[in-house]
Scaffold this active site. Structure first.
Site, PDB file in Angstrom:
ATOM      1  N   ASN A 158      -8.924  -2.091  12.258  1.00 13.48           N
ATOM      2  CA  ASN A 158      -8.638  -1.475  13.560  1.00 13.48           C
ATOM      3  C   ASN A 158      -8.916   0.022  13.618  1.00 13.48           C
ATOM      4  O   ASN A 158      -9.101   0.574  14.696  1.00 13.48           O
ATOM      5  CB  ASN A 158      -7.223  -1.812  14.039  1.00 13.48           C
ATOM      6  N   GLU A 253       0.463   0.645   3.983  1.00 19.35           N
ATOM      7  CA  GLU A 253       0.912   0.561   5.364  1.00 19.35           C
ATOM      8  C   GLU A 253       0.533  -0.821   5.853  1.00 19.35           C
ATOM      9  O   GLU A 253      -0.639  -1.143   5.976  1.00 19.35           O
ATOM     10  CB  GLU A 253       0.250   1.623   6.231  1.00 19.35           C
ATOM     11  N   CYS A 287      -0.929  -1.543  14.315  1.00 23.86           N
ATOM     12  CA  CYS A 287       0.309  -1.857  13.599  1.00 23.86           C
ATOM     13  C   CYS A 287       1.499  -1.249  14.319  1.00 23.86           C
ATOM     14  O   CYS A 287       2.610  -1.754  14.246  1.00 23.86           O
ATOM     15  CB  CYS A 287       0.230  -1.388  12.161  1.00 23.86           C
TER      16      CYS A 287
HETATM   17  O1  G3H Z   1      -2.730   0.156  13.016  1.00 22.67           O
HETATM   18  C1  G3H Z   1      -2.107   1.016  12.446  1.00 22.67           C
HETATM   19  C2  G3H Z   1      -2.323   2.433  12.708  1.00 22.67           C
HETATM   20  O2  G3H Z   1      -1.861   3.222  11.635  1.00 22.67           O
HETATM   21  C3  G3H Z   1      -1.688   2.859  14.000  1.00 22.67           C
HETATM   22  O3  G3H Z   1      -2.144   4.091  14.361  1.00 22.67           O
HETATM   23  O4  G3H Z   1      -0.437   4.638  16.094  1.00 22.67           O
HETATM   24  O5  G3H Z   1      -2.556   5.935  15.904  1.00 22.67           O
HETATM   25  O6  G3H Z   1      -2.579   3.601  16.748  1.00 22.67           O
HETATM   26  P1  G3H Z   1      -1.920   4.594  15.863  1.00 22.67           P
END
Ligand code: G3H
Length: 478
Positions: A158, A253, A287
């Site tokens: 992602n 993570e 996430c």
């Molecule tokens: O998908 C996991 C990412 O660490 C979320 O990052 O809050 O900038 O979308 P974000």
């Protein structure tokens, strides 16, 4: 047959001796968009050997020079934002504007890391012995931070660029070398990003990028004796990696089931706006997406109505058109999401919109009156489907949040700041956002999950610290 993108080893672009490639399927067309090399275990061995050697001299390179190269890479990355964003659109169906934002944010992250590294690694501690009982002032202790060695970075689909540089930049500024294994969907964007580091002129072998099937080189990489630290972002694979990895520091993570608790006194327009942004941006494939709404029954009807009005305005279609909702990353992902929706249907959740799917494209869906016996109450769809659970007390909301295996972030909407802080203290998550949707950024904020959501803390400063070890030298006076 089309070009097969080469992998990066010893400062060169190479073809794999396997003669095989891995196809990257465009989520929108569901056809092969690009191909990358299927690297072999021997090639991984070679990369590890080179990374180890390159790290030794890099650790001796002055900190300001390391920072200078990172600033250079950041500038080049920003210059290349259009072609890299184009890959993100084709490989992971990220909406066009968000794809550009990801690259720009990545450039900023690299620059900030260079500056932060110069500051925090440029400082050490000086301790004297006579503060501890029984000691005279005969020992002076000097501390500094030294690199770990070879860092293995595995980012998710992602954010193939941003979550790669969030590992690469801290590793490099701290004097480590780096081996990158990009996700297959997003590999070409990642290779292009690596090319920016190549153009910046980093020493040969300091950065490598191997592509291939997780089933062939995944375990081989994570269990490789040459690896001194693993920084991984992704799903369940992270749990498996942490069980198999040796005695090396881990930064993990993983998933999340971020709850959004809405109290009776909340600004419901603010809450609704954040629920839609938090739940549906990049089609819920974050996430940190809002993955369950826990709303007090007395305001639930009004909130759901406001959320539905905003959902109706979301545009649905191809990422090239910068639609809000775009196809999810793969057919298997779409099937998984559909499974959760069907389970909720059988168990009588209220469908606020009709369920609609074409290929990997799933229309945004709010499910009201979700109950704890439905899978969607607990599992993360990683798609544009958001469950609403009506609660009768704050305790009920906190209980649901804490019963989850995940503990990434959460958010609470209320005008009562004291209540918000008490709720934040009670929520077993790495971060709680008050009156805003969960989010990782700004990228220098600490970012961490508890339970199955992760190990360690990220954010620029924490990542630099995590990729170093404390070294002490003690001067013993006569
Ligand atoms: O998908 C996991 C990412 O660490 C979320 O990052 O809050 O900038 O979308 P974000």
């Amino acid at each position: 047959d089309g070009e097969v993108y080469k992998y990066y080893c010893e400062g060169e672009w190479r073809k794999s001796a396997s003669g095989k490639s891995v196809a990257i399927i465009n989520p929108t067309t569901r056809k092969t968009q690009y191909k990358v090399q299927a690297c072999t275990q021997e090639e991984v061995n070679k990369v590890m050997e080179i990374a180890k050697a390159a790290q030794k001299s890099w650790a001796k390179t002055p900190l300001w020079k390391r920072a200078e190269l990172l600033h250079k890479a950041a500038a080049i990355l920003k210059e290349h934002k259009a072609p890299i964003a184009e890959c993100l659109v084709k490989e992971i169906a990220k909406p066009a504007k968000d794809a550009v934002t990801e690259v720009v944010r990545s450039g900023d992250l690299v620059s900030y890391t260079a500056e932060e590294g110069v500051r925090i690694l440029g400082e050490g501690k000086f301790l004297v012995s006579d503060s501890f009982p029984g000691n005279e002032r005969t020992k002076y202790c000097l501390t500094s931070k030294i690199p770990l060695g070879v860092i293995l970075a595995i980012p998710p689909f992602n954010y193939p660029v941003n979550l790669a540089v969030s590992k690469i930049a801290p590793a490099l500024i701290a004097g480590n070398s780096l081996v990158l294994k990009p996700p297959t969907q997003g590999a070409v964007a990642a290779l292009h990003m690596v090319h920016c580091f190549h153009l910046a002129g980093f020493p040969k072998g300091l950065i490598s990028c191997v592509t291939g099937k997780g089933s062939e080189i995944g375990d081989f990489l994570t269990m490789h004796p040459g690896v001194n630290c693993i920084s991984f972002t992704g799903g369940d694979t992270g749990v498996a990696i942490s069980k198999k990895a040796g005695m090396v520091p881990l930064q993990m993570e993983l998933g999340g089931k971020d709850a959004c608790i809405v109290l009776e006194d909340a600004d419901l327009d603010l809450a609704a706006g954040n629920i839609v942004k938090g739940g549906f941006s990049y089609s819920g494939q974050r996430c940190t997406a809002v993955k369950v709404v826990l709303v007090m029954e007395s305001v639930a009807d009004t909130l759901v109505e406001k959320v539905n009005a905003k959902v109706a305005k979301l545009t649905v279609g191809p990422p090239e058109d910068d639609c809000d909702i775009t196809p999810v990353v793969s057919e298997s992902s779409a099937n998984f999401i559909e499974g959760l929706v069907m389970d909720a249907k059988e168990k009588d959740a209220t469908f606020c919109q009709p369920y609609k799917r074409e290929g990997n494209l799933i229309w945004p869906l709010l499910l009201d009156n979700v109950r704890p016996d439905m899978r969607i109450a607990w599992e993360e769809p990683f798609g544009p489907v958001l469950p609403v659970i009506r609660i009768n007390s704050v305790e009920e909301g906190i209980h649901h949040c804490n019963a989850s295996n995940f503990g990434l972030q959460g958010c609470v909407f209320t005008k009562d700041i004291n209540k918000a802080i008490l709720i934040s203290d009670a929520m077993e998550t790495g971060t709680v956002q008050i009156n805003s949707a969960p989010a990782r950024g700004p990228d220098h904020f600490p970012f961490q999950g508890i339970k199955d959501s992760g190990i360690g803390s990220q954010g620029i400063t924490n990542s630099i610290n995590m990729m170093t070890k404390v070294k002490t030298t003690v001067i013993n006076l006569p």
